[in-house]
Design a protein around this motif. Structure first.
Motif, PDB file in Angstrom:
ATOM      1  N   ASP A 230     -37.503  -6.004  36.529  1.00 30.61           N
ATOM      2  CA  ASP A 230     -36.539  -6.889  35.881  1.00 30.61           C
ATOM      3  C   ASP A 230     -35.143  -6.796  36.482  1.00 30.61           C
ATOM      4  OD1 ASP A 230     -36.064  -4.338  35.058  1.00 30.61           O
ATOM      5  OD2 ASP A 230     -35.889  -4.806  32.920  1.00 30.61           O
ATOM      6  N   ASN A 231     -34.982  -6.024  37.545  1.00 24.69           N
ATOM      7  CA  ASN A 231     -33.690  -5.907  38.224  1.00 24.69           C
ATOM      8  C   ASN A 231     -33.657  -6.867  39.413  1.00 24.69           C
ATOM      9  OD1 ASN A 231     -31.298  -5.214  39.443  1.00 24.69           O
ATOM     10  ND2 ASN A 231     -31.884  -3.098  39.909  1.00 24.69           N
ATOM     11  N   PRO A 232     -32.833  -7.927  39.368  1.00 29.85           N
ATOM     12  CA  PRO A 232     -32.807  -8.887  40.485  1.00 29.85           C
ATOM     13  C   PRO A 232     -32.286  -8.277  41.778  1.00 29.85           C
ATOM     14  CG  PRO A 232     -31.022  -9.325  38.927  1.00 29.85           C
ATOM     15  CD  PRO A 232     -31.898  -8.299  38.297  1.00 29.85           C
ATOM     16  N   LEU A 233     -31.591  -7.157  41.661  1.00 32.46           N
ATOM     17  CA  LEU A 233     -31.065  -6.469  42.847  1.00 32.46           C
ATOM     18  C   LEU A 233     -31.885  -5.220  43.173  1.00 32.46           C
ATOM     19  CD1 LEU A 233     -27.229  -6.738  42.105  1.00 32.46           C
ATOM     20  CD2 LEU A 233     -28.626  -8.208  43.580  1.00 32.46           C
ATOM     21  N   ALA A 234     -33.164  -5.265  42.854  1.00 35.05           N
ATOM     22  CA  ALA A 234     -34.016  -4.091  43.055  1.00 35.05           C
ATOM     23  C   ALA A 234     -34.102  -3.705  44.531  1.00 35.05           C
ATOM     24  CB  ALA A 234     -35.417  -4.363  42.508  1.00 35.05           C
ATOM     25  N   VAL A 235     -34.197  -4.695  45.417  1.00 33.01           N
ATOM     26  CA  VAL A 235     -34.351  -4.396  46.852  1.00 33.01           C
ATOM     27  C   VAL A 235     -33.104  -3.731  47.424  1.00 33.01           C
ATOM     28  CG1 VAL A 235     -34.618  -5.425  49.153  1.00 33.01           C
ATOM     29  CG2 VAL A 235     -36.141  -6.108  47.286  1.00 33.01           C
ATOM     30  N   PRO A 236     -31.900  -4.326  47.295  1.00 31.65           N
ATOM     31  CA  PRO A 236     -30.719  -3.627  47.822  1.00 31.65           C
ATOM     32  C   PRO A 236     -30.452  -2.299  47.113  1.00 31.65           C
ATOM     33  CG  PRO A 236     -30.065  -5.598  46.600  1.00 31.65           C
ATOM     34  CD  PRO A 236     -31.549  -5.665  46.788  1.00 31.65           C
ATOM     35  N   SER A 237     -30.792  -2.228  45.824  1.00 29.58           N
ATOM     36  CA  SER A 237     -30.628  -0.956  45.108  1.00 29.58           C
ATOM     37  C   SER A 237     -31.527   0.114  45.707  1.00 29.58           C
ATOM     38  CB  SER A 237     -30.950  -1.137  43.623  1.00 29.58           C
ATOM     39  OG  SER A 237     -30.068  -2.055  43.019  1.00 29.58           O
ATOM     40  N   ALA A 238     -32.765  -0.257  46.012  1.00 25.11           N
ATOM     41  CA  ALA A 238     -33.698   0.689  46.622  1.00 25.11           C
ATOM     42  C   ALA A 238     -33.207   1.138  47.991  1.00 25.11           C
ATOM     43  CB  ALA A 238     -35.078   0.049  46.734  1.00 25.11           C
ATOM     44  N   ALA A 239     -32.657   0.202  48.771  1.00 25.87           N
ATOM     45  CA  ALA A 239     -32.128   0.551  50.096  1.00 25.87           C
ATOM     46  C   ALA A 239     -30.960   1.515  49.978  1.00 25.87           C
ATOM     47  CB  ALA A 239     -31.711  -0.711  50.840  1.00 25.87           C
ATOM     48  N   LEU A 240     -30.061   1.247  49.020  1.00 22.59           N
ATOM     49  CA  LEU A 240     -28.898   2.114  48.820  1.00 22.59           C
ATOM     50  C   LEU A 240     -29.312   3.500  48.330  1.00 22.59           C
ATOM     51  CD1 LEU A 240     -26.297  -0.319  47.193  1.00 22.59           C
ATOM     52  CD2 LEU A 240     -26.164   0.754  49.454  1.00 22.59           C
ATOM     53  N   ILE A 241     -30.311   3.540  47.459  1.00 18.43           N
ATOM     54  CA  ILE A 241     -30.802   4.829  46.972  1.00 18.43           C
ATOM     55  C   ILE A 241     -31.455   5.611  48.102  1.00 18.43           C
ATOM     56  CG2 ILE A 241     -32.514   5.937  45.463  1.00 18.43           C
ATOM     57  CD1 ILE A 241     -32.059   3.615  43.508  1.00 18.43           C
ATOM     58  N   GLY A 242     -32.199   4.896  48.957  1.00 15.37           N
ATOM     59  CA  GLY A 242     -32.966   5.568  49.996  1.00 15.37           C
ATOM     60  C   GLY A 242     -32.118   6.238  51.056  1.00 15.37           C
ATOM     61  N   VAL A 264     -42.405  -1.258  39.953  1.00 19.16           N
ATOM     62  CA  VAL A 264     -41.543  -1.431  41.124  1.00 19.16           C
ATOM     63  C   VAL A 264     -42.232  -2.391  42.091  1.00 19.16           C
ATOM     64  CG1 VAL A 264     -40.398  -0.281  43.050  1.00 19.16           C
ATOM     65  CG2 VAL A 264     -40.576   0.865  40.828  1.00 19.16           C
ATOM     66  N   SER A 265     -41.512  -3.398  42.580  1.00 16.33           N
ATOM     67  CA  SER A 265     -42.108  -4.368  43.502  1.00 16.33           C
ATOM     68  C   SER A 265     -42.382  -3.737  44.855  1.00 16.33           C
ATOM     69  CB  SER A 265     -41.167  -5.566  43.678  1.00 16.33           C
ATOM     70  OG  SER A 265     -39.994  -5.175  44.377  1.00 16.33           O
ATOM     71  N   ILE A 266     -43.312  -4.329  45.614  1.00 17.81           N
ATOM     72  CA  ILE A 266     -43.641  -3.830  46.948  1.00 17.81           C
ATOM     73  C   ILE A 266     -42.425  -3.929  47.870  1.00 17.81           C
ATOM     74  CG2 ILE A 266     -44.504  -6.078  47.712  1.00 17.81           C
ATOM     75  CD1 ILE A 266     -45.768  -2.589  48.803  1.00 17.81           C
ATOM     76  N   GLY A 267     -41.591  -4.947  47.667  1.00 19.97           N
ATOM     77  CA  GLY A 267     -40.387  -5.090  48.482  1.00 19.97           C
ATOM     78  C   GLY A 267     -39.407  -3.961  48.270  1.00 19.97           C
ATOM     79  N   ILE A 308     -33.260  -4.419  53.734  1.00 22.24           N
ATOM     80  CA  ILE A 308     -33.099  -5.640  52.942  1.00 22.24           C
ATOM     81  C   ILE A 308     -34.044  -6.735  53.440  1.00 22.24           C
ATOM     82  CG2 ILE A 308     -31.519  -7.512  52.342  1.00 22.24           C
ATOM     83  CD1 ILE A 308     -30.893  -4.952  50.903  1.00 22.24           C
ATOM     84  N   ILE A 309     -34.055  -6.943  54.768  1.00 20.21           N
ATOM     85  CA  ILE A 309     -34.936  -7.964  55.347  1.00 20.21           C
ATOM     86  C   ILE A 309     -36.397  -7.656  55.021  1.00 20.21           C
ATOM     87  CG2 ILE A 309     -35.792  -8.959  57.512  1.00 20.21           C
ATOM     88  CD1 ILE A 309     -32.966  -8.463  58.663  1.00 20.21           C
ATOM     89  N   SER A 313     -38.683  -9.928  52.479  1.00 25.45           N
ATOM     90  CA  SER A 313     -39.781 -10.567  53.197  1.00 25.45           C
ATOM     91  C   SER A 313     -41.129 -10.165  52.604  1.00 25.45           C
ATOM     92  CB  SER A 313     -39.732 -10.204  54.688  1.00 25.45           C
ATOM     93  OG  SER A 313     -38.544 -10.663  55.279  1.00 25.45           O
ATOM     94  N   PHE A 314     -41.289  -8.890  52.299  1.00 27.44           N
ATOM     95  CA  PHE A 314     -42.545  -8.411  51.735  1.00 27.44           C
ATOM     96  C   PHE A 314     -42.758  -8.988  50.344  1.00 27.44           C
ATOM     97  CE2 PHE A 314     -42.690  -5.858  55.331  1.00 27.44           C
ATOM     98  CZ  PHE A 314     -43.869  -5.116  55.398  1.00 27.44           C
ATOM     99  N   ASN A 315     -41.685  -9.099  49.563  1.00 23.42           N
ATOM    100  CA  ASN A 315     -41.820  -9.709  48.244  1.00 23.42           C
ATOM    101  C   ASN A 315     -42.228 -11.174  48.333  1.00 23.42           C
ATOM    102  OD1 ASN A 315     -41.346  -7.550  46.562  1.00 23.42           O
ATOM    103  ND2 ASN A 315     -39.171  -7.974  46.283  1.00 23.42           N
ATOM    104  N   TYR A 316     -41.709 -11.880  49.333  1.00 21.94           N
ATOM    105  CA  TYR A 316     -41.955 -13.316  49.441  1.00 21.94           C
ATOM    106  C   TYR A 316     -43.335 -13.613  50.032  1.00 21.94           C
ATOM    107  CZ  TYR A 316     -41.234 -18.243  50.617  1.00 21.94           C
ATOM    108  OH  TYR A 316     -41.340 -19.586  50.702  1.00 21.94           O
ATOM    109  N   PHE A 317     -43.697 -12.886  51.097  1.00 22.70           N
ATOM    110  CA  PHE A 317     -44.935 -13.222  51.820  1.00 22.70           C
ATOM    111  C   PHE A 317     -46.165 -12.452  51.345  1.00 22.70           C
ATOM    112  CE2 PHE A 317     -41.621 -14.350  54.970  1.00 22.70           C
ATOM    113  CZ  PHE A 317     -41.979 -15.674  55.198  1.00 22.70           C
ATOM    114  N   LEU A 318     -45.969 -11.295  50.732  1.00 21.62           N
ATOM    115  CA  LEU A 318     -47.125 -10.458  50.421  1.00 21.62           C
ATOM    116  C   LEU A 318     -47.373 -10.310  48.923  1.00 21.62           C
ATOM    117  CD1 LEU A 318     -46.694  -7.635  53.090  1.00 21.62           C
ATOM    118  CD2 LEU A 318     -48.149  -9.667  53.199  1.00 21.62           C
ATOM    119  N   THR A 319     -46.700 -11.098  48.106  1.00 20.38           N
ATOM    120  CA  THR A 319     -46.954 -11.031  46.665  1.00 20.38           C
ATOM    121  C   THR A 319     -47.220 -12.427  46.118  1.00 20.38           C
ATOM    122  OG1 THR A 319     -44.573 -11.181  46.219  1.00 20.38           O
ATOM    123  CG2 THR A 319     -45.535  -8.985  46.331  1.00 20.38           C
TER     124      THR A 319
END
Length: 319
Positions: A230-242, A264-267, A308-309, A313-319
């Motif tokens: 439910d977090n629209p910024l899950a991908v950049p948040s994951a990148a920043l955490i990582g 957690v989404s695959i992206g 981020i890319i 991309s994984f969220n869009y093409f693989l889900t």
């Protein structure tokens, strides 16, 4: 205040986290020290056996072949983000092309046979191929871009001075390549690797201490809560955490199932893998010894953009 701190330290949960931190520090520092010296020694020997001209031909930045070679070399070397550093320094000392060298730095922690095998097992062949193509293409493009923009000038050249052992300085004829062209001067190779290790030791100590504290005190559930569906910024948040974390890709992949099960989404998972595997706070501390700030920030930006890319991309093409 002191009483509150004492009570916190005496809590069973805190004791467990402290024990995990100490255990991780000992493991990380011992492992990285051994790897650092071994890789530095190997690189010193390679630099003796291979003429600089040959290395420059293989890893030159004037044609695309050097970038492909560097990416392939990074993809087969089972290094983590920190153990890549001595290999990076060795390539720069041998005057390999700056662009291909950066491509190697981006690729090495993210791709190796162990990571690929785990990726296939955990996420399947389709996702693995997409991940490998992403990592290789962004690494090659970023290396070429940084080279074209002249970021080579932001390398601290004093770190690349090759130090000879006292015996070689007294008698240069004993160095490898000046006798029969085949002998390896192990004393000089060891002196080079040990000198490099000593110069990096304080940074390694700080880097591994920070990495161990983060590992011991940041729970896995923290990522799941930040990068929830439910977090629209899950991908950049994951990148920043990582990026601040120090987790090998091979150690992170077995946790993918639990992340996905928690929503957690695959992206977001891919962004975390790239962020934590491609860069880490300990690695940045070590790179600060070698890079000036503009290049260090550019390195972080490339890994963040790749995460981020890849995530979206994984969220869009693989889900």
């Amino acid at each position: 205040m002191l009483e509150q701190l004492t009570n916190y330290l005496l809590q069973p949960t805190t004791q467990i986290m402290l024990a995990n931190t100490v255990s991780m520090f000992v493991t990380l520092f011992t492992e990285l020290s051994i790897l650092f010296i071994a890789i530095s020694l190997l690189v010193a020997v390679i630099n003796q056996r291979l003429p600089a001209e040959k290395i420059q031909r293989l890893l030159g930045g004037k044609n695309g072949r050097g970038y492909v070679t560097a990416a392939a070399l990074g993809a087969i070397t089972p290094f983590c983000s920190c153990s890549t550093i001595p290999m990076l320094i060795g390539m720069l000392k041998a005057r390999a092309g700056f662009g291909p060298t950066m491509t190697f730095l981006f690729t090495s922690p993210l791709l190796n046979p162990i990571v690929i095998a785990l990726f296939i097992r955990v996420l399947g062949i389709k996702t693995t191929i997409a991940y490998a193509v992403l990592a290789l293409s962004v690494a090659i493009f970023a290396g070429a871009l940084l080279s074209s923009l002249g970021f080579e000038r932001y390398i601290k050249q004093q770190m690349l001075a090759i130090k000879k052992s006292p015996s070689v300085l007294k008698n240069p004829a004993t160095s490898a390549g000046k006798t029969d062209g085949k002998a390896i001067n192990w004393r000089n190779a060891w002196f080079e690797s040990w000198s490099l290790f000593k110069s990096m030791f304080p940074y390694m100590l700080i880097a591994m201490l920070i990495g161990a504290v983060v590992h011991g005190f940041v729970p896995v559930g923290f990522f799941s809560s930040i990068a929830s569906a439910d977090n629209p910024l899950a991908v950049p948040s994951a990148a920043l955490i990582g990026i601040p974390l120090y987790i090998r890709v091979s150690a992170l992949l077995p946790l993918v199932g639990s992340f996905v099960a928690k929503g957690v989404s695959i992206g977001a998972v891919i962004a975390l893998i790239i962020g934590s595997g491609g860069a880490s706070l300990p690695e940045l501390i070590l790179l600060n010894r070698l890079f000036y700030w503009p290049l260090l920030l550019a390195f972080i930006a490339v890994i963040f953009c790749m995460a981020i890319i890849g995530g979206y991309s994984f969220n869009y093409f693989l889900t």
